[in-house]
Design an enzyme around this catalytic site. Structure first.
Site, short mmCIF file in Angstrom:
data_model
loop_
_atom_site.label_atom_id
_atom_site.label_comp_id
_atom_site.label_asym_id
_atom_site.label_seq_id
_atom_site.Cartn_x
_atom_site.Cartn_y
_atom_site.Cartn_z
N HIS A 61 0.84 -1.20 0.00
CA HIS A 61 0.00 0.00 0.00
C HIS A 61 0.88 1.25 0.00
CE1 HIS A 61 -3.13 -2.64 2.18
NE2 HIS A 61 -3.64 -2.38 1.00
N SER A 80 -2.92 -7.80 2.77
CA SER A 80 -3.16 -7.66 4.21
C SER A 80 -3.50 -9.01 4.82
CB SER A 80 -4.32 -6.68 4.46
OG SER A 80 -3.97 -5.40 3.98
N LYS A 109 -17.18 -7.46 7.44
CA LYS A 109 -15.89 -8.13 7.29
C LYS A 109 -15.19 -8.21 8.65
CE LYS A 109 -12.41 -7.90 3.63
NZ LYS A 109 -11.89 -7.04 2.56
N ARG A 133 -1.46 -5.90 -8.69
CA ARG A 133 -0.34 -6.77 -8.32
C ARG A 133 -0.08 -7.83 -9.38
NH1 ARG A 133 -3.02 -7.92 -2.61
NH2 ARG A 133 -4.71 -8.04 -4.10
O1 PNS Z 1 -8.52 -3.27 0.33
P1 PNS Z 1 -9.72 -3.89 -0.36
O2 PNS Z 1 -10.62 -4.55 0.64
O3 PNS Z 1 -9.34 -4.79 -1.49
O4 PNS Z 1 -10.53 -2.62 -1.00
C1 PNS Z 1 -11.76 -2.82 -1.68
C2 PNS Z 1 -12.41 -1.47 -2.03
C3 PNS Z 1 -12.63 -0.64 -0.78
C4 PNS Z 1 -11.51 -0.73 -2.97
C5 PNS Z 1 -13.76 -1.79 -2.73
O5 PNS Z 1 -14.46 -2.74 -2.00
C6 PNS Z 1 -14.63 -0.56 -2.90
O6 PNS Z 1 -14.33 0.33 -3.66
N1 PNS Z 1 -15.73 -0.54 -2.14
C7 PNS Z 1 -16.59 0.62 -2.06
C8 PNS Z 1 -18.02 0.31 -2.39
C9 PNS Z 1 -18.29 0.63 -3.83
O7 PNS Z 1 -18.12 1.73 -4.31
N2 PNS Z 1 -18.69 -0.40 -4.56
C10 PNS Z 1 -18.97 -0.27 -5.94
C11 PNS Z 1 -17.91 -0.88 -6.78
S1 PNS Z 1 -17.97 -2.63 -6.67
#
Ligand code: PNS
Length: 157
Positions: free
Chosen positions: A16, A127, A40, A89
């Protein structure tokens, strides 16, 4: 350009940090958005993650930590965002990320997603993997910033 780098950051890793440092250098202002996802199971609370990110980015002037619990695209107007920053990645990230980038643009025309290739040193890092190895006593110091390492040690004690 105002960028937004969203994630769970439970915990923030050196992967990150690589994306944060490189994208902050390209943005006028970079928001790091911590997703509030109560469904979660997490190691760190949201305030703890915000605090850790603040410590890890203390030397980067144009970074701001925020939290959100709705749709990412809803933040575009509120924070005058120009682009979502994502780290890629491996090919396995691609399918999910292209889906998110495309649906986000359906809901918000201005929602561009910019992808940055993760430093190959961290291409296998997540993570979840860091938490798993830490749980069984492995040395995770190469993979997380110092404030995170200290906080994880405290969690375990
Ligand atoms: O670190 P992560 O858990 O892989 O991050 C995931 C994240 C936060 C980037 C993703 O879940 C997200 O953007 N969630 C916000 C909800 C949203 O906007 N959803 C619509 C797109 S699927």
């Amino acid at each position: 350009m105002n960028g937004i780098y969203p994630g769970s950051f439970d915990p923030p890793t050196k992967g990150h940090m690589d994306i944060i440092e490189r994208s902050a250098a390209l943005c006028d202002h970079l928001y790091i958005a911590v997703l509030i996802n109560i469904s979660k199971k997490s190691l760190f609370t949201i305030p703890e993650r915000v605090e850790l990110l603040k410590k890890c980015t203390a030397d980067i002037e144009n970074v701001e930590i925020i939290t959100f619990d709705g749709l990412l695209v809803d933040l575009f107007k509120e924070y005058a965002i120009d682009a979502i920053i994502k780290g890629l990645r491996a090919v396995s990230d691609y399918e999910y990320e292209i889906q998110m980038a495309q649906i986000n643009r359906q809901f918000e025309k201005r929602a561009e997603t910019l992808f940055m290739m993760t430093n190959p040193r961290y291409s296998y890092l997540s993570s979840s993997i860091v938490k798993e190895f830490h749980r069984y006593g492995a040395d995770i110091s190469p993979y997380v910033p110092l404030p995170v390492l200290q906080a994880m040690k405290e969690k375990k004690e």
